[in-house]
Design an enzyme around this catalytic site. Structure first.
Site, PDB file in Angstrom:
ATOM      1  N   SER A   1       7.879  17.487  17.576  1.00 61.24           N
ATOM      2  CA  SER A   1       8.655  17.452  16.344  1.00 61.24           C
ATOM      3  C   SER A   1      10.125  17.604  16.672  1.00 61.24           C
ATOM      4  O   SER A   1      10.492  18.224  17.675  1.00 61.24           O
ATOM      5  CB  SER A   1       8.206  18.595  15.435  1.00 61.24           C
ATOM      6  OG  SER A   1       9.166  18.857  14.438  1.00 61.24           O
TER       7      SER A   1
ATOM      8  N   GLU B   1       2.393  15.178  17.532  1.00 53.47           N
ATOM      9  CA  GLU B   1       3.467  16.122  17.819  1.00 53.47           C
ATOM     10  C   GLU B   1       2.882  17.496  18.147  1.00 53.47           C
ATOM     11  O   GLU B   1       1.953  17.951  17.481  1.00 53.47           O
ATOM     12  CB  GLU B   1       4.412  16.258  16.620  1.00 53.47           C
ATOM     13  CG  GLU B   1       5.241  15.022  16.376  1.00 53.47           C
ATOM     14  CD  GLU B   1       6.226  15.194  15.241  1.00 53.47           C
ATOM     15  OE1 GLU B   1       7.162  14.388  15.165  1.00 53.47           O
ATOM     16  OE2 GLU B   1       6.055  16.123  14.424  1.00 53.47           O
TER      17      GLU B   1
ATOM     18  N   CYS C   1      13.389  18.007   5.851  1.00 53.12           N
ATOM     19  CA  CYS C   1      13.456  19.406   6.282  1.00 53.12           C
ATOM     20  C   CYS C   1      14.837  19.761   6.838  1.00 53.12           C
ATOM     21  O   CYS C   1      15.454  18.986   7.567  1.00 53.12           O
ATOM     22  CB  CYS C   1      12.378  19.688   7.320  1.00 53.12           C
ATOM     23  SG  CYS C   1      10.718  19.574   6.634  1.00 53.12           S
TER      24      CYS C   1
ATOM     25  N   ASP D   1      10.205  11.170   8.754  1.00 49.42           N
ATOM     26  CA  ASP D   1      10.167  10.816  10.170  1.00 49.42           C
ATOM     27  C   ASP D   1       9.851   9.363  10.509  1.00 49.42           C
ATOM     28  O   ASP D   1      10.658   8.680  11.129  1.00 49.42           O
ATOM     29  CB  ASP D   1       9.149  11.706  10.883  1.00 49.42           C
ATOM     30  CG  ASP D   1       9.584  13.154  10.920  1.00 49.42           C
ATOM     31  OD1 ASP D   1      10.355  13.565  10.045  1.00 49.42           O
ATOM     32  OD2 ASP D   1       9.146  13.881  11.809  1.00 49.42           O
ATOM     33  N   LYS D   2       8.683   8.866  10.161  1.00 53.05           N
ATOM     34  CA  LYS D   2       8.282   7.521  10.587  1.00 53.05           C
ATOM     35  C   LYS D   2       8.678   6.461   9.570  1.00 53.05           C
ATOM     36  O   LYS D   2       8.660   5.270   9.874  1.00 53.05           O
ATOM     37  CB  LYS D   2       6.769   7.448  10.834  1.00 53.05           C
ATOM     38  CG  LYS D   2       6.215   8.574  11.683  1.00 53.05           C
ATOM     39  CD  LYS D   2       7.000   8.779  12.959  1.00 53.05           C
ATOM     40  CE  LYS D   2       6.629  10.080  13.619  1.00 53.05           C
ATOM     41  NZ  LYS D   2       6.874  11.282  12.836  1.00 53.05           N
TER      42      LYS D   2
END
Length: 558
Positions: A469, A443, A192, A120-121
């Site tokens: 999320s 999140e 994911c 993600d980041k």
């Protein structure tokens, strides 16, 4: 070459000596030196296998006549950091990643960079660094994991384990059944398996032109993923030779292309934060209005998990992001003249692409909706804007009125939901979770997953100044700005206030007069913040800006 500063001339003999200590040859130092930023670690399944990707990249660099030199980047798994105090750190780590890459790159004067991330980041942090440094750079991801299988059905972390927590708390399944599902949700390494934030950002790296085709969708275990990494290593040497820099690629038109692709695939709402932050580093102005304007004219042509039933590997098999882009380009919704890391334009890159499965990638005239997957809402509850992934909202929740149930933290809200204290029609408010108030803008996946697991996703909305999320579905509205910690209207709400949501009209309001809101503002006192003595979060909270501007750091410190 840029690297001549650390290797050329008699004054750099000590520098060469240090390179020789590591086994580099004089011949190696005659070539372009390519920094290979590897975010491998043993704490994120999306990054566990990145050493294999790095090896392929370095083979490609060497084959093309460059010298690869690897160094690390940090990363946090949002799933493991979720629903506890550790979730205050992932968004804040985005800035650390960009800063650390800048520090090493400037210290070593690399001629070019290959950025290897996945989750993600880490992806936006790396792209922010590339835009800031503006030396030849290319990004490659580790690819998505394959979906799990449980009782002869596809599953994954979000639609499986996280939502099953809500099913367990409401008595629909046992703890043993929950554990069995958890054991089968994540069968391979990789990001994911859904159109969550990591995979959305990896797809948008293609759309921006800063990554090669296939970056977003080739599954992590496939040989094609290693081949892509090797090709990426070869390509960076060409970029150095041709002096192609990130800001040649990351133009306003490129960001508009990425936003259009985002809307078409129904990507994560976190992309609003990240695209604005990357644009900020590229010195390109991208604001919330760009997202809403492009969403209004871009059909949503993919419904991937969590908004639909298709998986990211099915998007790959259907032609991938190149097929999506070709569809949009043919419809006049992309700028085909934007440059990419290959030296070709977007139009040239996707010209031979086609949709191989029209069930996964719809045509424009058979889109799921005529507008994009994300909407920007405004009103007296969000004067500076709020973000909702409308592609994941049930039709009956697009317009909704309900009484506020107000909570000052994620933990309070999650406890209320799992204790079955939320009723059909309620609007759950989770505040003091913004960039400053959290700090770190956590999140709210656990509360939303619990709502879905309890079967309330078509009857209950959740609104927060935090974020969601990419795996969140349902009427989940985040990034409410100004945030509560800054005295925003969300901080003035009380239990029982009537919340009015109208996503088609782009409205988010509370049924209170301006006079009543003003009275409450006069009485409002900022709650005492949790103390983070000697903590990075203390500095982060002081420097971070609003979610409405990408939660970037202030640059007015002169």
């Amino acid at each position: 070459m840029r690297s001549d500063e650390i290797k050329k001339g008699y004054a750099r003999a000590p520098h060469r000596s240090l390179f020789y200590a590591m086994g580099y040859l004089p011949e190696d130092l005659e070539k372009p030196i390519i920094g290979v930023v590897n975010a491998h670690n043993e704490v994120i399944p999306g990054h566990f296998h990145l050493d294999d990707i790095a090896q392929s990249v370095k083979m490609g660099v060497a084959a093309a006549g460059g010298t690869p030199m690897e160094f690390p980047a940090i990363g946090i798994c949002d799933g493991i950091a979720m629903n506890h105090s550790g979730m205050k750190y992932p968004l804040a780590s985005r800035e650390l990643i960009a800063d650390s890459i800048e520090a090493v790159t400037m210290g070593y004067k690399f001629d070019g960079l290959v950025l290897i991330g996945n989750c993600d980041k880490i992806v936006p942090g790396m792209l922010m660094a590339a835009a800031r440094l503006n030396i030849p750079a290319i990004y490659v991801s580790g690819g998505p994991m394959l979906p799990g299988r449980h009782k002869h059905q596809d599953t994954d972390l979000i639609k499986g384990a996280f939502e099953a927590v809500g099913q367990c708390s409401s008595g629909k399944i046992t703890e043993d059944e929950l554990e069995d599902l958890a054991a089968h949700a994540c069968p391979t390494c990789g990001s994911c398996a859904g159109m969550y934030t990591a995979n959305t950002m990896n797809c948008l790296a293609e759309a921006l032109g800063i990554a090669l085709p296939g970056n977003g969708t080739i599954p992590a275990p496939y040989g094609d993923r290693k081949a892509l990494a090797k090709r990426t290593g070869m390509e960076i040497v060409k970029m150095v030779q041709n002096d192609i820099k990130p800001r040649d690629i990351l133009t306003l038109s490129a960001f508009r292309n990425a936003i259009a692709v985002d809307m078409a695939i129904g990507g994560s709402s976190n992309t609003v934060l990240h695209l604005m932050a990357i644009a900020n580093q590229a010195q390109v102005k991208v604001d919330l209005e760009e997202f809403d304007r492009i969403s209004a004219v871009t059909p949503n042509i993919c419904k991937l998990n969590p908004s639909g039933q298709h998986r990211i590997n099915q998007l790959y098999e259907a032609g991938g992001i190149s097929a999506v882009m070709k569809t949009l380009l043919d419809g006049g919704l992309l700028d085909g003249q934007c440059l990419t890391v290959s030296g070709k334009t977007i139009a040239e890159v996707v010209q031979n692409s086609c949709v191989l499965d029209t069930e996964v990638i719809h045509s424009l005239d058979k889109a799921y909706s005529p507008t994009g997957g994300i909407a920007i809402l405004r009103g007296n509850l969000a004067p500076d804007g709020a973000v909702v992934k409308q592609a994941g909202v049930a039709a009956e929740m697009l317009v909704h009125e309900g009484k506020a149930r107000v909570y000052n933290s994620e933990e309070e809200a999650f406890e209320a939901i799992t204790n079955n204290e939320i009723n059909a029609g309620d609007v759950v408010i989770v505040r003091y979770e913004g960039p400053k108030g959290g700090p770190g803008m956590r999140e709210m996946l656990s509360p939303t997953a619990a709502i879905i697991g309890a079967g309330l996703d078509k009857e209950v909305a959740l609104i927060t100044d935090g974020r969601f999320s990419g795996g969140t579905a349902g009427a989940a509205i985040g990034h409410v700005s100004p945030e509560a910690a800054e005295g925003g209207p969300i901080g003035l709400l009380e239990d029982g206030d009537l919340i009015q949501i109208d996503i088609p009209a782009r409205q988010l309001n509370v049924a209170l007069s301006d006079e009543e809101l003003a009275k409450r503002k006069e009485k409002w006192q900022k709650p005492k913040a949790e103390i983070f003595a000697n903590s990075y979060l203390k500095r982060y909270a002081y420097l971070v800006t609003s979610a409405s501007t990408g939660a970037v750091m202030r640059d007015d410190l002169e």
